[in-house]
Design a protein around this motif. Structure first.
Motif, PDB file in Angstrom:
ATOM      1  N   HIS A 139     -26.660   6.708  -1.328  1.00 41.48           N
ATOM      2  CA  HIS A 139     -25.985   6.056  -0.197  1.00 41.48           C
ATOM      3  C   HIS A 139     -26.030   4.552  -0.406  1.00 41.48           C
ATOM      4  O   HIS A 139     -27.086   4.006  -0.748  1.00 41.48           O
ATOM      5  CB  HIS A 139     -26.689   6.451   1.093  1.00 41.48           C
ATOM      6  N   ALA A 161     -31.448   0.700   4.500  1.00 39.37           N
ATOM      7  CA  ALA A 161     -32.148   1.526   5.486  1.00 39.37           C
ATOM      8  C   ALA A 161     -32.192   0.818   6.830  1.00 39.37           C
ATOM      9  O   ALA A 161     -32.375  -0.390   6.908  1.00 39.37           O
ATOM     10  CB  ALA A 161     -33.563   1.822   4.997  1.00 39.37           C
ATOM     11  N   ASP A 204     -26.833   3.877   7.658  1.00 39.21           N
ATOM     12  CA  ASP A 204     -27.997   4.667   7.271  1.00 39.21           C
ATOM     13  C   ASP A 204     -28.350   5.695   8.349  1.00 39.21           C
ATOM     14  O   ASP A 204     -28.703   6.837   8.038  1.00 39.21           O
ATOM     15  CB  ASP A 204     -29.183   3.739   7.031  1.00 39.21           C
ATOM     16  N   ARG A 227     -28.450   9.749   7.587  1.00 34.33           N
ATOM     17  CA  ARG A 227     -29.652  10.568   7.787  1.00 34.33           C
ATOM     18  C   ARG A 227     -29.400  11.709   8.767  1.00 34.33           C
ATOM     19  O   ARG A 227     -29.929  12.805   8.597  1.00 34.33           O
ATOM     20  CB  ARG A 227     -30.820   9.686   8.225  1.00 34.33           C
ATOM     21  N   GLN A 228     -28.589  11.459   9.773  1.00 36.75           N
ATOM     22  CA  GLN A 228     -28.243  12.528  10.696  1.00 36.75           C
ATOM     23  C   GLN A 228     -27.446  13.614   9.975  1.00 36.75           C
ATOM     24  O   GLN A 228     -27.676  14.809  10.172  1.00 36.75           O
ATOM     25  CB  GLN A 228     -27.431  11.976  11.863  1.00 36.75           C
ATOM     26  N   VAL A 283     -27.491  14.286   6.687  1.00 37.02           N
ATOM     27  CA  VAL A 283     -28.355  14.981   5.738  1.00 37.02           C
ATOM     28  C   VAL A 283     -29.209  16.024   6.460  1.00 37.02           C
ATOM     29  O   VAL A 283     -29.420  17.129   5.952  1.00 37.02           O
ATOM     30  CB  VAL A 283     -29.238  13.984   4.966  1.00 37.02           C
ATOM     31  N   ALA A 284     -29.689  15.693   7.652  1.00 37.29           N
ATOM     32  CA  ALA A 284     -30.457  16.665   8.424  1.00 37.29           C
ATOM     33  C   ALA A 284     -29.621  17.897   8.748  1.00 37.29           C
ATOM     34  O   ALA A 284     -30.092  19.038   8.650  1.00 37.29           O
ATOM     35  CB  ALA A 284     -30.975  16.017   9.709  1.00 37.29           C
ATOM     36  N   LEU A 302     -32.186  11.559   0.495  1.00 36.57           N
ATOM     37  CA  LEU A 302     -31.273  10.420   0.604  1.00 36.57           C
ATOM     38  C   LEU A 302     -31.883   9.215  -0.086  1.00 36.57           C
ATOM     39  O   LEU A 302     -33.029   8.837   0.192  1.00 36.57           O
ATOM     40  CB  LEU A 302     -31.008  10.107   2.079  1.00 36.57           C
ATOM     41  N   ASN A 345     -31.240   5.218  -0.682  1.00 40.14           N
ATOM     42  CA  ASN A 345     -30.484   4.010  -0.339  1.00 40.14           C
ATOM     43  C   ASN A 345     -30.390   3.113  -1.555  1.00 40.14           C
ATOM     44  O   ASN A 345     -31.407   2.706  -2.118  1.00 40.14           O
ATOM     45  CB  ASN A 345     -31.177   3.257   0.803  1.00 40.14           C
TER      46      ASN A 345
END
Length: 329
Positions: free
Chosen positions: A44, A48, A53, A57-58, A60-61, A73, A75
């Motif tokens: 990505h 962070a 970011d 992350r949301q 990827v979850a 993930l 960065n």
């Protein structure tokens, strides 16, 4: 040696050589039936803690929940996200590297930078799209203007103005606003939109085009004001704020969209599996709720639709870039 014996010997040797050649030839790469056997990294291009970011992350979850697999993930900020895309373009196409690509990079980079080393179709396999991001024209609260035209009049009355941007799309949208209204303002680059907000509040910047993810909260809390939504439709995160299109700027649609990609050469079976998992993640109720609350909208475009979207955008950007007077740096 009799002729027929010689022929048998030649045929036997030919058969042995042929078998040896087949054994020496590289086998076609096939997807591991147990894939994946280790965590898959997702590169990505933004720092962070920023809005991009938070979104990543949301997602990827949701992707982990939909697939039952492990994703990590990474960065890799730099050069407005282009560093990460370049790293992904040269990664081994073994199915263990993915990249989150925004339209700013996959489409826009070629119009802003001379040294772009990647090409979206040459170097990547599009998997699926999962987000459409909203952008908003914002100004500091002390600005004596609450509309696009009034903001332009006020900016024209000043000897010097500055606007902030954090990626190619927000720069293009800011330059578009200048070109359409006749405003003169110096562009100031930031690594992330949130880095620009203190300067917007203290008056070092007069305006900027900000992403909905990070600006919805400050606008709601009165830290700065939203003047107009820079995408095609109004967004519930910015109630009462009109779109630029409503105000007569017909070509003012600066939504960003994010998709998942793998390096070209990846096994088609792996790409198909990942496409399925990404599309499943886009239907996660938690992700959809997050998208709406953060000033974004969920997308559910498969690989074919994502490729078509890229092609449309590659045709749409050039006249906008030309109108804004942007030259590759």
């Amino acid at each position: 040696m009799p002729v027929h014996s010689t022929r048998r010997l030649v045929l036997r040797l030919a058969f042995v050589v042929g078998v040896a050649s087949l054994s020496a030839a590289p086998a076609a790469h096939a997807a591991d039936p147990d894939y994946p056997t280790r965590p898959i990294r997702i590169i990505h291009g933004y720092p962070a803690g920023g809005g991009a970011d938070v979104i990543a992350r949301q997602f990827v979850a949701s992707l982990q929940a939909a697939s039952g697999k492990t994703f990590v993930l990474e960065n890799k900020p730099g050069n407005a996200g282009n560093v990460a895309i370049g790293l992904a373009a040269t990664a081994k196409p073994d199915g263990y590297t993915m990249v989150i690509g925004s339209s700013s990079n996959m489409v826009g980079a070629r119009f802003f930078y001379k040294d772009v080393t990647f090409d979206v179709f040459r170097d990547f396999v599009p998997l699926a799209s999962f987000l459409e991001g909203t952008f908003v024209l914002v100004a500091r609260n002390e600005t004596p203007a609450n509309s696009v035209d009034d903001l332009a009049k006020w900016l024209k009355s000043r000897p010097q103005n500055r606007f902030g941007f954090s990626n190619q799309l927000t720069q293009l949208a800011g330059e578009y606003y200048k070109s359409k209204t006749g405003v003169v303002a110096e562009p100031v680059a930031y690594k992330a939109a949130t880095d620009a907000y203190p300067d917007l509040q203290n008056g070092l910047l007069e305006f900027m085009v900000a992403d909905g993810t990070t600006s919805a909260g400050p606008v709601k809390n009165g830290k700065f004001k939203a003047i107009a939504v820079m995408t095609g439709e109004r967004h519930p995160a910015f109630p009462g704020v009109p779109t630029m299109r409503e105000l007569g700027y017909e070509d003012a649609d600066f939504s960003t969209w994010w998709a998942m990609y793998m390096p070209v050469g990846v096994d088609p079976q792996i790409a198909a599996t990942m496409e399925k998992w990404v599309l499943a993640a886009t239907k996660d109720p938690a992700l959809i709720k997050f998208m709406h609350e953060s000033g974004n909208a969920p997308l559910h475009d498969d690989a074919k639709a994502t490729r078509a979207h890229i092609e449309r955008e590659l045709g749409r950007w050039p006249p906008l870039v030309k109108a804004a007077g942007i030259q590759p740096q």
